[in-house]
Scaffold this motif. Structure first.
Motif, PDB file in Angstrom:
ATOM      1  N   LEU A   6       0.829  -1.209   0.000  1.00 23.84           N
ATOM      2  CA  LEU A   6       0.000   0.000   0.000  1.00 23.84           C
ATOM      3  C   LEU A   6       0.861   1.254   0.000  1.00 23.84           C
ATOM      4  CD1 LEU A   6      -2.917  -0.952   2.428  1.00 23.84           C
ATOM      5  CD2 LEU A   6      -2.987  -0.673  -0.058  1.00 23.84           C
ATOM      6  N   ARG A   7       1.946   1.241   0.743  1.00 27.51           N
ATOM      7  CA  ARG A   7       2.847   2.403   0.755  1.00 27.51           C
ATOM      8  C   ARG A   7       3.497   2.576  -0.624  1.00 27.51           C
ATOM      9  NH1 ARG A   7       5.719   1.560   6.605  1.00 27.51           N
ATOM     10  NH2 ARG A   7       3.903   2.159   7.833  1.00 27.51           N
ATOM     11  N   GLY A  10       0.856   3.944  -2.942  1.00 26.80           N
ATOM     12  CA  GLY A  10       0.620   5.358  -2.646  1.00 26.80           C
ATOM     13  C   GLY A  10       1.767   6.235  -3.121  1.00 26.80           C
ATOM     14  N   LEU A  13       1.679   6.437  -6.904  1.00 28.30           N
ATOM     15  CA  LEU A  13       0.577   7.311  -7.314  1.00 28.30           C
ATOM     16  C   LEU A  13       0.949   8.775  -7.118  1.00 28.30           C
ATOM     17  CD1 LEU A  13      -2.353   7.545  -8.283  1.00 28.30           C
ATOM     18  CD2 LEU A  13      -3.038   7.494  -5.888  1.00 28.30           C
ATOM     19  N   LEU A  14       1.602   9.091  -6.023  1.00 26.70           N
ATOM     20  CA  LEU A  14       2.035  10.461  -5.754  1.00 26.70           C
ATOM     21  C   LEU A  14       3.040  10.926  -6.816  1.00 26.70           C
ATOM     22  CD1 LEU A  14       2.011  12.891  -3.794  1.00 26.70           C
ATOM     23  CD2 LEU A  14       3.968  11.825  -2.672  1.00 26.70           C
TER      24      LEU A  14
END
Length: 63
Positions: A6-7, A10, A13-14
């Motif tokens: 998940l990190r 994320g 995506l950032l």
């Protein structure tokens, strides 16, 4: 393991939202067309005559 995924998701995506830093709309530049090649070849030796070497007079020694 799921927290790492998940990190990572994320973080990727950032980064994809930030992009490359280019602002404004993206466009393809207008490239001018290439010039046409000459239809006739350049005549050799007529436009620029070969230059003869410059001759400087050598002063003769006075006696």
């Amino acid at each position: 393991m799921i927290a790492i995924l998940l990190r990572t998701l994320g973080f990727s995506l950032l980064i994809s939202l930030v992009g490359c830093g280019v602002r404004g709309p993206l466009y393809l530049p207008n490239v001018p067309p290439a010039p046409l090649p000459p239809t006739e070849s350049e005549p050799k030796g007529k436009l620029y005559q070969p230059q003869s070497p410059a001759v400087t007079p050598i002063p003769s020694p006075k006696q």
